[in-house]
Design a protein around this motif. Sequence first.
Motif, short mmCIF file in Angstrom:
data_model
loop_
_atom_site.label_atom_id
_atom_site.label_comp_id
_atom_site.label_asym_id
_atom_site.label_seq_id
_atom_site.Cartn_x
_atom_site.Cartn_y
_atom_site.Cartn_z
N UNK A 126 0.86 -1.19 0.00
CA UNK A 126 0.00 0.00 0.00
C UNK A 126 0.89 1.24 0.00
N UNK A 127 0.57 2.21 -0.86
CA UNK A 127 1.33 3.46 -0.84
C UNK A 127 0.69 4.40 0.17
N UNK A 128 1.43 4.76 1.21
CA UNK A 128 0.91 5.64 2.25
C UNK A 128 1.98 5.91 3.28
N UNK A 129 1.76 6.95 4.08
CA UNK A 129 2.78 7.34 5.06
C UNK A 129 2.28 7.06 6.48
N UNK A 130 3.02 6.24 7.21
CA UNK A 130 2.62 5.94 8.60
C UNK A 130 2.79 7.20 9.44
N UNK A 131 1.77 7.50 10.26
CA UNK A 131 1.84 8.73 11.05
C UNK A 131 1.84 8.48 12.55
N UNK A 132 1.54 7.26 12.97
CA UNK A 132 1.55 7.00 14.41
C UNK A 132 0.93 5.65 14.72
N UNK A 133 1.00 5.29 16.00
CA UNK A 133 0.46 4.00 16.44
C UNK A 133 -0.64 4.23 17.47
N UNK A 134 -1.56 3.29 17.54
CA UNK A 134 -2.55 3.29 18.64
C UNK A 134 -2.17 2.18 19.59
N UNK A 135 -2.33 2.43 20.89
CA UNK A 135 -1.96 1.45 21.91
C UNK A 135 -3.19 1.08 22.74
N UNK A 136 -3.31 -0.20 23.13
CA UNK A 136 -4.29 -0.61 24.13
C UNK A 136 -3.68 -1.69 25.01
N UNK A 137 -3.91 -1.61 26.29
CA UNK A 137 -3.49 -2.63 27.27
C UNK A 137 -2.03 -3.06 27.08
N UNK A 139 -0.09 -2.86 24.60
CA UNK A 139 0.30 -3.42 23.29
C UNK A 139 -0.11 -2.45 22.19
N UNK A 140 0.52 -2.60 21.03
CA UNK A 140 0.13 -1.79 19.88
C UNK A 140 -1.11 -2.42 19.25
N UNK A 141 -2.10 -1.55 18.96
CA UNK A 141 -3.36 -2.08 18.42
C UNK A 141 -3.49 -1.82 16.92
N UNK A 142 -2.69 -0.87 16.39
CA UNK A 142 -2.80 -0.59 14.95
C UNK A 142 -2.02 0.65 14.57
N UNK A 143 -2.13 0.99 13.27
CA UNK A 143 -1.32 2.05 12.68
C UNK A 143 -2.23 3.12 12.08
N UNK A 144 -1.85 4.38 12.34
CA UNK A 144 -2.52 5.48 11.63
C UNK A 144 -1.66 5.85 10.43
N UNK A 145 -2.28 6.00 9.28
CA UNK A 145 -1.47 6.39 8.12
C UNK A 145 -2.27 7.28 7.18
N UNK A 146 -1.55 7.94 6.29
CA UNK A 146 -2.16 8.87 5.34
C UNK A 146 -1.92 8.36 3.93
N UNK A 147 -2.98 8.26 3.17
CA UNK A 147 -2.86 7.82 1.77
C UNK A 147 -3.95 8.50 0.96
N UNK A 148 -3.61 8.89 -0.25
CA UNK A 148 -4.55 9.56 -1.18
C UNK A 148 -5.27 10.73 -0.51
N UNK A 149 -4.49 11.51 0.31
CA UNK A 149 -5.05 12.72 0.93
C UNK A 149 -5.95 12.47 2.11
N UNK A 150 -6.08 11.22 2.55
CA UNK A 150 -7.00 10.95 3.68
C UNK A 150 -6.27 10.18 4.78
N UNK A 151 -6.77 10.30 6.02
CA UNK A 151 -6.19 9.54 7.13
C UNK A 151 -6.91 8.21 7.27
N UNK A 152 -6.18 7.19 7.63
CA UNK A 152 -6.75 5.84 7.76
C UNK A 152 -6.25 5.23 9.07
N UNK A 153 -6.97 4.21 9.52
CA UNK A 153 -6.48 3.42 10.66
C UNK A 153 -6.54 1.94 10.25
N UNK A 154 -5.45 1.24 10.57
CA UNK A 154 -5.39 -0.18 10.23
C UNK A 154 -5.14 -0.97 11.51
N UNK A 155 -6.12 -1.75 11.95
CA UNK A 155 -5.92 -2.57 13.16
C UNK A 155 -4.98 -3.71 12.81
N UNK A 156 -4.12 -4.10 13.77
CA UNK A 156 -3.15 -5.15 13.44
C UNK A 156 -2.79 -5.98 14.66
#
Length: 443
Positions: A126-137, A139-156
């Motif tokens: 995927x073409x996009x720029x990682x901007x940060x991580x989300x944490x729960x308990x 542990x890391x719960x997912x990644x925030x990233x920007x692609x095609x001018x929009x922000x996204x969240x990907x749980x992982x």
Amino acid sequence: MGTAVVLGAGFAGLLAARVLAAYAERVVLLEQDDPHAGSRRGVGQYNQVHTLLPGGRGLIERWFPGFTQEAVELGAPMLHSSQIGAYFNGVRTVSAPTTDLLCASRPFLERHLRDRVAQLSAIRIVTGRAEGLEFTDGAVAGVRYRAEGRSHFLASDLVIDAMGRASRLSDWLDDAGWPRPPLRRVTTGINYATGYFRATSIPDDLLAAIAHFGPDHSDGSTTSAAVNMIEDRQWMVVLAGLGQHRPGRDLDDFVARCRNDLPPIFRTAVGGEPVGDILRYHQADSRSRDFTAIASPARVLSVGDAVASVNPVYAQGISSAALHAACLADYLADRPDLTEPFDRFFRRQRLVVDAVWQVATATDSARAGHRRPMAERIRTWILNQTFAAAATNAQVAESLNLVTSLFAHPDTLRRPALLARTLRTNHRGRGSGRIEIPDAQAL
Ligand SMILES: Cc1cc2nc3c(=O)[nH]c(=O)nc-3n(C[C@H](O)[C@H](O)[C@H](O)COP(=O)(O)OP(=O)(O)OC[C@H]3O[C@@H](n4cnc5c(N)ncnc54)[C@H](O)[C@@H]3O)c2cc1C
């Protein structure tokens, strides 16, 4: 795992993604740069000389059988050790008999590897720029990233940081209240200038060479130089200087240095038409981040330059990224509990980081006058003795070659029988002028 996310599709990210494809249903490989662009914003050294060491190539071949043969069919020369020259102060030194090299530019190697990775059904690039991580308990719960001018969240289920030397993982950990991994640095101050030239003919003896100069044999402007025949019948030539000595981007000056100051193969290489400009790169320091020293959250780890990025003269980066991926493969094969911090992985990876660091920083830390513990000074002294003896003794050269090709740990150079041979060789060769032999005062 369900979803694993790899941040960065350089060599470290591509190889980590390959390993994860055996353990995750989906692997998302997030890369900020357009893979089809000729240059890479995210990789300053993209067009600088890159040599793939045999140790790294062996691992790549294990994960992608046929990789080397395909590269050769696509035009990359596979050189036998007899076609590779090594010089010290202008004098030819013995070649280690097992140094076979696949010679290609970094864009060629990376494209070929990415094509193989893209064929794996579990992996999506995927073409996009990682901007940060989300944490729960914890542990890391997912990644925030920007692609095609929009922000996204990907749980992982697992995030791998392969964002290279400028990785922002430490900042992200800090922002979330976790400690930063301690950063160790050793000044390198190395300056590269790389040029590409069309080959007018293919010599039947040497097709690659590396030349090093001691402080008494150069004005400091070129401390090392390398030349490789690569794909498309081109020569790739690099001149490297230290500190204030910066090989310039002036083509005439570059060609004159190759003609006048270096072994004949360099003269041959710059005899053809230049392809593009002379490209420069400055690296201030070797640096590594110690994840074994901190309590880090679960479900996240770092590989490649994001953990350790060292003096490139020893060409260890791609191969150590491959070894980090091998550490990951070993770790995941034990079916670890991903909700626990990955201390065991980081300890395993630390072995690789420290081995590479030992070789890459030995000369730099002595030159920078860093205070070093006695054990480290002894290791450096042995390494320098080995480099000196390897110039004239084939058996020492072979043992050193296993270390510098990343097949063996540098501690193997301390084995008593080998060390005795090393010291005997240097004792006999002292004063021969073929090599500078460090004396015990260097300790
Ligand atoms: C001058 C020079 C010469 C070198 N020569 C050699 C050599 O001869 N042999 C060798 O083995 N190694 C060499 N190296 C080292 C080598 O380049 C690296 O060690 C190796 O490529 C592994 O790098 P990496 O994949 O960890 O990081 P990189 O190659 O830096 O890749 C990181 C990737 O992450 C992406 N990225 C960064 N931030 C984000 C984000 N926020 N979101 C999404 N993507 C992101 C970047 O765009 C990039 O693609 C050299 C290095 C230098 C500086």
